[in-house]
Design a protein around this motif. Structure first.
Motif, PDB file in Angstrom:
ATOM      1  N   ILE A   1      28.124  37.133  42.444  1.00  0.00           N
ATOM      2  CA  ILE A   1      28.486  35.725  42.586  1.00  0.00           C
ATOM      3  C   ILE A   1      28.456  35.385  44.059  1.00  0.00           C
ATOM      4  CG2 ILE A   1      30.318  33.998  42.254  1.00  0.00           C
ATOM      5  CD1 ILE A   1      31.348  35.790  39.983  1.00  0.00           C
ATOM      6  N   SER A   2      27.818  34.250  44.383  1.00  0.00           N
ATOM      7  CA  SER A   2      27.869  33.875  45.798  1.00  0.00           C
ATOM      8  C   SER A   2      27.939  32.363  45.946  1.00  0.00           C
ATOM      9  CB  SER A   2      26.657  34.438  46.546  1.00  0.00           C
ATOM     10  OG  SER A   2      25.475  33.943  45.988  1.00  0.00           O
ATOM     11  N   GLY A   3      28.789  31.959  46.858  1.00  0.00           N
ATOM     12  CA  GLY A   3      28.931  30.529  47.192  1.00  0.00           C
ATOM     13  C   GLY A   3      29.261  29.655  45.999  1.00  0.00           C
ATOM     14  N   LEU A   4      30.133  30.152  45.132  1.00  0.00           N
ATOM     15  CA  LEU A   4      30.413  29.402  43.903  1.00  0.00           C
ATOM     16  C   LEU A   4      31.510  28.359  44.110  1.00  0.00           C
ATOM     17  CD1 LEU A   4      29.721  29.267  40.826  1.00  0.00           C
ATOM     18  CD2 LEU A   4      31.713  30.734  40.459  1.00  0.00           C
ATOM     19  N   PHE A   5      31.201  27.157  43.689  1.00  0.00           N
ATOM     20  CA  PHE A   5      32.186  26.056  43.669  1.00  0.00           C
ATOM     21  C   PHE A   5      32.395  25.634  42.231  1.00  0.00           C
ATOM     22  CE2 PHE A   5      32.746  24.620  48.092  1.00  0.00           C
ATOM     23  CZ  PHE A   5      31.775  25.388  48.717  1.00  0.00           C
ATOM     24  N   ALA A   6      33.617  25.203  41.921  1.00  0.00           N
ATOM     25  CA  ALA A   6      33.862  24.625  40.593  1.00  0.00           C
ATOM     26  C   ALA A   6      34.773  23.426  40.748  1.00  0.00           C
ATOM     27  CB  ALA A   6      34.505  25.663  39.672  1.00  0.00           C
ATOM     28  N   ARG A   7      34.445  22.366  40.041  1.00  0.00           N
ATOM     29  CA  ARG A   7      35.258  21.145  40.131  1.00  0.00           C
ATOM     30  C   ARG A   7      35.609  20.627  38.745  1.00  0.00           C
ATOM     31  NH1 ARG A   7      31.357  20.297  43.781  1.00  0.00           N
ATOM     32  NH2 ARG A   7      32.028  20.613  45.927  1.00  0.00           N
ATOM     33  N   TYR A   8      36.851  20.201  38.625  1.00  0.00           N
ATOM     34  CA  TYR A   8      37.273  19.446  37.432  1.00  0.00           C
ATOM     35  C   TYR A   8      37.506  18.028  37.903  1.00  0.00           C
ATOM     36  CZ  TYR A   8      38.496  24.064  35.536  1.00  0.00           C
ATOM     37  OH  TYR A   8      38.482  25.344  35.099  1.00  0.00           O
ATOM     38  N   GLY A   9      36.553  17.151  37.667  1.00  0.00           N
ATOM     39  CA  GLY A   9      36.704  15.788  38.170  1.00  0.00           C
ATOM     40  C   GLY A   9      36.869  15.840  39.678  1.00  0.00           C
ATOM     41  N   GLY A  10      37.998  15.351  40.178  1.00  0.00           N
ATOM     42  CA  GLY A  10      38.224  15.330  41.622  1.00  0.00           C
ATOM     43  C   GLY A  10      38.769  16.646  42.177  1.00  0.00           C
ATOM     44  N   ILE A  11      39.287  17.483  41.270  1.00  0.00           N
ATOM     45  CA  ILE A  11      39.936  18.717  41.752  1.00  0.00           C
ATOM     46  C   ILE A  11      38.898  19.807  41.976  1.00  0.00           C
ATOM     47  CG2 ILE A  11      41.683  20.457  41.216  1.00  0.00           C
ATOM     48  CD1 ILE A  11      42.706  18.367  39.096  1.00  0.00           C
ATOM     49  N   THR A  12      38.927  20.382  43.147  1.00  0.00           N
ATOM     50  CA  THR A  12      38.061  21.531  43.395  1.00  0.00           C
ATOM     51  C   THR A  12      38.865  22.794  43.096  1.00  0.00           C
ATOM     52  OG1 THR A  12      36.904  20.302  45.100  1.00  0.00           O
ATOM     53  CG2 THR A  12      36.595  22.689  45.060  1.00  0.00           C
ATOM     54  N   ALA A  13      38.461  23.533  42.084  1.00  0.00           N
ATOM     55  CA  ALA A  13      39.231  24.696  41.639  1.00  0.00           C
ATOM     56  C   ALA A  13      38.677  25.989  42.225  1.00  0.00           C
ATOM     57  CB  ALA A  13      39.250  24.762  40.118  1.00  0.00           C
TER      58      ALA A  13
ATOM     59  N   ASN B   1      49.669  31.641  39.993  1.00  0.00           N
ATOM     60  CA  ASN B   1      49.289  30.649  38.989  1.00  0.00           C
ATOM     61  C   ASN B   1      48.502  29.525  39.633  1.00  0.00           C
ATOM     62  OD1 ASN B   1      52.422  31.417  37.771  1.00  0.00           O
ATOM     63  ND2 ASN B   1      50.585  31.693  36.537  1.00  0.00           N
ATOM     64  N   GLY B   2      47.434  29.149  38.977  1.00  0.00           N
ATOM     65  CA  GLY B   2      46.641  28.034  39.470  1.00  0.00           C
ATOM     66  C   GLY B   2      45.686  28.416  40.581  1.00  0.00           C
ATOM     67  N   ALA B   3      45.542  29.703  40.847  1.00  0.00           N
ATOM     68  CA  ALA B   3      44.671  30.120  41.945  1.00  0.00           C
ATOM     69  C   ALA B   3      43.207  29.925  41.597  1.00  0.00           C
ATOM     70  CB  ALA B   3      44.930  31.589  42.279  1.00  0.00           C
ATOM     71  N   GLY B   4      42.872  29.912  40.329  1.00  0.00           N
ATOM     72  CA  GLY B   4      41.480  29.701  39.921  1.00  0.00           C
ATOM     73  C   GLY B   4      40.883  30.894  39.215  1.00  0.00           C
ATOM     74  N   LYS B   5      41.715  31.820  38.761  1.00  0.00           N
ATOM     75  CA  LYS B   5      41.207  33.043  38.118  1.00  0.00           C
ATOM     76  C   LYS B   5      40.501  32.715  36.802  1.00  0.00           C
ATOM     77  CE  LYS B   5      45.386  34.766  37.863  1.00  0.00           C
ATOM     78  NZ  LYS B   5      46.206  33.670  38.393  1.00  0.00           N
TER      79      LYS B   5
ATOM     80  N   TYR C   1      40.214  41.853  43.771  1.00  0.00           N
ATOM     81  CA  TYR C   1      40.059  40.611  44.526  1.00  0.00           C
ATOM     82  C   TYR C   1      41.371  39.859  44.427  1.00  0.00           C
ATOM     83  CZ  TYR C   1      34.997  41.210  44.819  1.00  0.00           C
ATOM     84  OH  TYR C   1      33.749  41.680  45.103  1.00  0.00           O
ATOM     85  N   VAL C   2      41.757  39.233  45.513  1.00  0.00           N
ATOM     86  CA  VAL C   2      42.956  38.406  45.496  1.00  0.00           C
ATOM     87  C   VAL C   2      42.533  36.972  45.762  1.00  0.00           C
ATOM     88  CG1 VAL C   2      45.184  37.943  46.552  1.00  0.00           C
ATOM     89  CG2 VAL C   2      44.374  40.315  46.327  1.00  0.00           C
ATOM     90  N   MET C   3      42.900  36.090  44.855  1.00  0.00           N
ATOM     91  CA  MET C   3      42.522  34.678  44.995  1.00  0.00           C
ATOM     92  C   MET C   3      43.720  33.853  45.417  1.00  0.00           C
ATOM     93  SD  MET C   3      39.961  33.807  41.874  1.00  0.00           S
ATOM     94  CE  MET C   3      39.507  32.255  42.627  1.00  0.00           C
ATOM     95  N   GLU C   4      43.409  32.778  46.151  1.00  0.00           N
ATOM     96  CA  GLU C   4      44.463  31.859  46.540  1.00  0.00           C
ATOM     97  C   GLU C   4      43.848  30.475  46.631  1.00  0.00           C
ATOM     98  OE1 GLU C   4      47.357  33.628  49.437  1.00  0.00           O
ATOM     99  OE2 GLU C   4      46.970  31.684  50.361  1.00  0.00           O
ATOM    100  N   ARG C   5      44.402  29.551  45.969  1.00  0.00           N
ATOM    101  CA  ARG C   5      43.946  28.150  45.967  1.00  0.00           C
ATOM    102  C   ARG C   5      42.418  28.030  45.954  1.00  0.00           C
ATOM    103  NH1 ARG C   5      46.302  26.552  50.681  1.00  0.00           N
ATOM    104  NH2 ARG C   5      48.131  27.875  50.683  1.00  0.00           N
ATOM    105  N   GLY C   6      41.791  28.726  45.038  1.00  0.00           N
ATOM    106  CA  GLY C   6      40.367  28.546  44.817  1.00  0.00           C
ATOM    107  C   GLY C   6      39.460  29.371  45.710  1.00  0.00           C
ATOM    108  N   THR C   7      40.019  30.152  46.581  1.00  0.00           N
ATOM    109  CA  THR C   7      39.161  30.989  47.421  1.00  0.00           C
ATOM    110  C   THR C   7      39.575  32.446  47.283  1.00  0.00           C
ATOM    111  OG1 THR C   7      40.655  30.725  49.281  1.00  0.00           O
ATOM    112  CG2 THR C   7      38.824  29.189  49.159  1.00  0.00           C
ATOM    113  N   ILE C   8      38.668  33.337  47.710  1.00  0.00           N
ATOM    114  CA  ILE C   8      38.987  34.763  47.736  1.00  0.00           C
ATOM    115  C   ILE C   8      39.719  35.036  49.052  1.00  0.00           C
ATOM    116  CG2 ILE C   8      38.063  37.108  47.703  1.00  0.00           C
ATOM    117  CD1 ILE C   8      37.437  35.695  45.127  1.00  0.00           C
ATOM    118  N   ARG C   9      40.952  35.454  48.921  1.00  0.00           N
ATOM    119  CA  ARG C   9      41.753  35.735  50.117  1.00  0.00           C
ATOM    120  C   ARG C   9      41.430  37.123  50.657  1.00  0.00           C
ATOM    121  NH1 ARG C   9      46.951  35.118  51.675  1.00  0.00           N
ATOM    122  NH2 ARG C   9      46.621  37.104  52.758  1.00  0.00           N
ATOM    123  N   MET C  10      41.175  38.041  49.753  1.00  0.00           N
ATOM    124  CA  MET C  10      41.110  39.438  50.149  1.00  0.00           C
ATOM    125  C   MET C  10      40.334  40.184  49.084  1.00  0.00           C
ATOM    126  SD  MET C  10      44.494  41.532  51.086  1.00  0.00           S
ATOM    127  CE  MET C  10      45.506  40.092  51.208  1.00  0.00           C
TER     128      MET C  10
END
Ligand SMILES: Nc1ncnc2c1ncn2[C@@H]1O[C@H](COP(=O)(O)OP(=O)(O)OP(=O)(O)O)[C@@H](O)[C@H]1O
Ligand SMILES: [Mg+2]
Lengths: 236, 331, 391
Positions: A4-16, A36-40, A206-215
């Motif tokens: 996976i590379s450079g992946l974006f996902a959006r629900y309407g206005g929210i970028t997840a 919770n809500g990190a985007g997993k 992988y550790v996710m935080e607010r839609g991005t990979i933190r670590m």
């Protein structure tokens, strides 16, 4: 196996999901951690093609671009998911649930042997094979959800919080089963709140935080990382 | 012989013997009960198996009735073929009704069926060169191999035979992979689609089967009554069909048939209540949803559990799901 | 799958048990006549647009039967007349007929109302051999029937046309006629009648104009008819468009002789047309209160006694006429009353005079509604009798 590379996902206005990149090697168990809500779940759904929003970027499965394909296409290519919240067919019997897992397959003999294999993995299900799935306990339902996903004979299995709401004993059992599955050569992506247990059976994390990979890193390294320990492993 | 087999035999015997024991009006009611039985089966496939609510089944009924009548009257098609023709026409429209399933989710589909029903009724009404419009349309008595079936008792037996075939088909359908997939879709649409079950395809199949069964019913109905007018295929009839299905019981074929019998017999029992009949149906519907979620078909079981200390799991396992859906539609 | 079979069987059994009480064979073979009672029935649109008229129609028939019963009945038997609603739905009329015949076991169907509904029920009644007496409807199959079971009450469409043409020709010396008619079978039958009479009597039809029941403006038709300058206009429209035509003529200042069917003979028409109704001639195939004949006086007094709220007029008189026709026929049939003897009884009367409708021809092999109609005229907001029909 999956790139996976450079992946974006959006629900309407929210970028997840925001510029997510991830590699899942053949035969690996990848733990996906995050609050919770990190985007997993969003990430798993993006892979599976079952996301309700729109995606951008690249998801390559064995070199082939699969972003935007339908769940059936992914299943045909050997990806299966046990979605969050089990989602078993409560009105169907356990047998019928497993049969539905093999929906796209047309090899009765293979289906039968896989069913036997899953019953070997989950003896509790075999005892109840004619019972309505809705009458199973929470843990049994989770086993069924995993079993059903395995029925498509996947190369890559996506498990979204399989231990949600289960007693510690069950959680341990589920983790053992993940190892067993992986031992059969199936790569697993394991989304878990229970980070310690998850990292124990994983090869990477992988550790996710607010839609991005933190670590990200090897599972054994992550479980020693102070920030991960602080945030997800309850200190010390 | 198991008790079950004996019971099955006796029931069939009673159903076959009934017309010989009663007068012409009761024979007519028997025929109506069998005719509604087809609608019940149709509702079972769509709502019981597929979990889909239709507010437009009166349209499929009308299409079966008018379709077969036009085939016999205008094209001289023999009655049995005309019945099949009516089923095909209704089935085609069933597919059309389900087309929105390709796009919309949930109860919008129910609303779409309502729209189709209104359009169909209007077209039948306006197209008076074919359907007789306001004047209605005369339908000849049913005939078989050139013999006119003048007696409602005999006609009932023919309908009953066809109903048995339909029951057998629906039983096989629900056990088939297609039937299981349909139930899976109802049970958990997300997981079913994740497993590769095509929602639109299966809903279209459910609609087609359901509409075709309802069309057969309409064809038999028109020939029984001898007269059709579009006023008899209103939204109210669609709602009555839903009510009938719930009161009979959504969980089983038996429930579907009980619903049909109920719908044919209730007006006779409630005759003296006249205008209050609809109110009574409504109350019965609520009572069923509250007290007897498995419908009348579960009544023997409910009574049995009442008298036995041992608690068994109810045989009607999935009705509550539909009842929830039904009550959501009202919102 | 064992569960589903078990419930299936249980269900069927429960259903059968439930239905048994309703399935007793009742009157099936008895033809509705016991030592003390004659059971008959009718369907009519007691709900819907025609409900007001239908209720008066029902009251007319019901009060007459009540009066007959209070007089001792027919040959010692009381009449039990069951009037049921069909909402003007032909299919429901068939369903009601079935109920009446197969469930109630009526002797005959008497005093029904509605063309489409009667036409729908006719094949079934024919198949079961049930006499249909006094259907208030306009169709040759009901006014000049081929079926023996039908005993008409009202004139055929062409009779209306002939009767109106005859009046304007004989009484108003009209030679050039204009016709305003409804664009359907009902209107065309009337037009045919006018044409037939005109041809036989050397009259000329100088203009025709039609409407459909949804029309709300008939001024083009009025213009068209006026341009032909006819001696008389035959306005065969239903009350709404009929009244509109009268109003248009008044607006244009067009004074000519106009005759209409009795449909324009009641308060509804008066309300619709206002002052334009005065001077309008009417053909009459039902009594009007202005006829001071003994039959009409008796009808009014029966209504006053048994249905005091029901206005004496077209609907009540028509209902009563049908009831009277049945009573006469049943009386003539004698003590042994069956469907067959009832039809023989009616036919034995040959010409049946109710006094409430023109004489009805019930002679064997030739049943027909009235052919010689009466005539009236609106004067000062009331229908005055110009000429009664020949009794
Ligand atoms: N169908 C949807 N429509 C709109 N927003 C959504 C939808 N699904 C998820 N989101 C949003 O996307 C974000 C990520 O959600 P996601 O379910 O992926 O989180 P998660 O990491 O799986 O959380 P959890 O651990 O609670 O399951 C959240 O803010 C959520 O509100
Ligand atoms: Mg999640």
């Amino acid at each position: 196996m999956l790139e996976i590379s450079g992946l974006f996902a959006r629900y309407g206005g929210i970028t997840a999901l925001r510029d997510v990149s991830m590699t899942i090697p053949d035969g690996a168990v990848v733990a996906l951690l995050g609050s919770n809500g990190a985007g997993k779940s969003t990430l798993l759904n993006s892979i599976m093609g079952s996301i309700e929003g729109v995606t951008e970027g690249s998801i390559r499965l064995n070199g082939e671009e699969v972003r935007g394909k339908k769940p059936t296409d992914l299943m045909h290519r050997g990806v299966a998911m046990a979605p969050e919240g089990r989602q078993i067919f409560s009105d169907l019997s356990i047998d019928e649930n497993l049969r539905m897992g093999a929906y796209l397959r047309r090899d009765p003999d293979g289906i039968r042997s896989d069913r036997d294999r899953i019953f070997a993995l989950f003896p509790r299900l075999e005892e109840r094979h004619n019972q309505r799935a809705g009458t199973l306990s929470g843990g049994e339902q989770q086993m069924l959800a995993i079993g059903r996903a395995l029925m498509s004979r996947p190369q890559l299995l996506l498990l979204d919080e399989p231990s949600l709401g289960l007693a510690p004993l069950f959680v341990t059992q589920i983790m053992r089963i993940v190892s067993d599955i992986n031992a059969g050569g199936i790569a697993v992506v394991l989304v878990e709140q229970n980070a310690r247990q998850a990292l124990r059976v994983s090869t990477e994390g992988y550790v996710m935080e607010r839609g991005t990979i933190r670590m990200s890193g090897r599972a054994c390294d992550l479980s020693k990382d102070p920030s991960v320990t602080a945030a997800y492993l309850g200190g010390n | 012989m198991t008790p079950k087999a004996i019971f099955a035999g006796l029931t069939l015997l009673a159903a076959v013997a009934a017309p010989f024991l009663v007068g012409p009006y009761a024979q007519y009611i028997l025929a109506m009960a069998a005719i509604y039985g087809f609608v019940g089966l149709g509702m079972y496939v769509l709502l019981g198996l597929g979990g889909q609510i239709s507010l437009g089944h009166a349209a499929f009924w009308a299409l079966g009735a008018y379709g077969s009548a036009v085939l016999t009257v205008r094209f001289g098609v023999p009655f049995p073929l005309a019945v099949i023709g009516g089923a095909v026409i209704a089935g085609v429209f069933g597919a059309i009704a389900a087309m929105p399933a390709l796009r919309v989710q949930g109860h919008y589909l129910a609303i779409a069926t309502l729209g189709l029903a209104i359009v169909v009724q209007q077209v039948l009404f306006q197209w008076d060169s074919v359907t007789g419009g306001r004047q209605g349309m005369l339908v000849p008595r049913p005939s078989l191999f050139g013999y006119e079936i003048d007696d409602d008792g005999h006609y009932y037996l023919i309908i009953l035979a066809c109903l048995l075939v339909a029951i057998w088909l629906v039983r096989n359908f629900q056990k088939s992979f297609l039937g299981i997939s349909l139930k899976a879709l109802r049970s958990s649409p997300i997981a079913a689609q994740a497993a590769g079950v095509g929602r639109a395809y299966h809903l279209i199949v459910a609609f087609v089967v359901s509409a075709a069964l309802t069309g057969v019913s309409g064809a038999f109905y028109g020939a029984l009554l001898g007269q059709l007018s579009t006023d008899s295929f209103t939204l109210l009839v669609s709602l009555d069909f839903l009510t009938m299905a719930v009161i009979g019981g959504l969980g089983s074929i038996g429930g579907a048939l009980v619903g049909g019998i109920f719908y044919a017999v209730a007006p006779e029992i409630l005759r003296d209540f006249q205008q209050a009949q609809q109110v009574i149906y409504g109350l019965l519907l609520i009572a069923c949803m509250r007290l007897l979620p498995g419908g009348l078909a579960s009544l023997p079981h409910a009574v049995a559990t009442l008298f036995s200390s041992r608690r068994k799991s109810p045989p009607e396992n999935n009705s509550s799901v539909e009842l929830e859906k039904l009550s959501e539609v009202g919102k | 799958m064992t569960i589903s079979r078990r419930t299936l069987l249980k269900g069927t059994a429960a259903g059968l048990a439930l239905s048994l009480p309703a399935l007793r064979p009742s009157y099936a073979a008895s033809e509705g006549v016991s030592d003390t009672e004659i059971k008959i029935g009718a369907f009519m649109p007691l709900q819907g647009g025609l409900a007001a008229g239908a209720a008066q129609y029902r009251d007319g028939a019901a009060s007459y039967f009540q009066w007959v019963n209070d007089q001792g009945g027919i040959n010692g038997r009381k009449v039990n007349w069951i009037a049921q609603n069909d909402s003007y739905n032909p299919q429901q009329a068939v369903a009601v007929s079935r109920e009446l015949v197969d469930r109630e076991g009526v002797l005959a169907v008497v005093s029904t109302l509605g063309t489409a509904t009667n036409m729908a029920a006719l094949p079934y009644l024919k198949r079961r051999g049930i006499p249909l007496i006094a259907p208030l409807a306009t169709d040759p199959a009901l006014n000049t029937p081929k079926d023996r079971i039908v005993f008409p009450l009202s004139p055929s469409g062409s009779t209306h046309g002939t009767a109106m043409a005859k009046f304007v020709a004989e009484n108003l010396k009209a030679r050039k006629l204009a016709v305003f008619y409804q664009d359907d079978q009902f209107g065309k039958d009337i037009l045919e009648g006018v044409k037939t009479y005109a041809k036989q009597n050397g009259l000329e039809i100088v203009a025709t104009a039609s409407y459909v029941p949804s029309d709300i403006d008939v001024s083009p038709q009025a213009q068209q008819l006026r341009q032909a300058n006819p001696d008389a206009v035959i306005n065969s429209a239903i009350p709404k468009q009929g009244a509109l035509m009268l109003i248009e003529a008044e607006k244009m200042g067009w004074k000519t002789n106009v005759i209409a069917t009795q449909q324009l003979g009641d308060d509804v028409a008066k309300r619709l047309a206002g002052s334009a109704i005065n001077g309008l001639y009417l053909e009459l195939y039902s009594a009007v209160t202005a006829m001071k004949t003994p039959a009409v006086e008796q009808a009014i007094s029966i209504l006053q006694k048994y249905a005091p709220k029901t206005p004496a007029g077209y609907w009540a008189f028509m209902g009563m006429a049908g009831a009277k026709a049945f009573a006469e026929g049943a009386r003539a049939a004698g003590k042994n009353l069956t469907r067959e003897s009832l039809m023989n009884g009616l036919e034995s009367l040959k010409v049946l005079k109710t006094g409430l409708v023109p004489p009805l021809d019930y002679s064997a092999g030739h049943h027909s509604g009235p052919t010689d109609l009466g005539y009236g005229q609106w004067q000062d907001g009331e229908v005055k009798l110009v000429r009664n029909w020949q009794e």
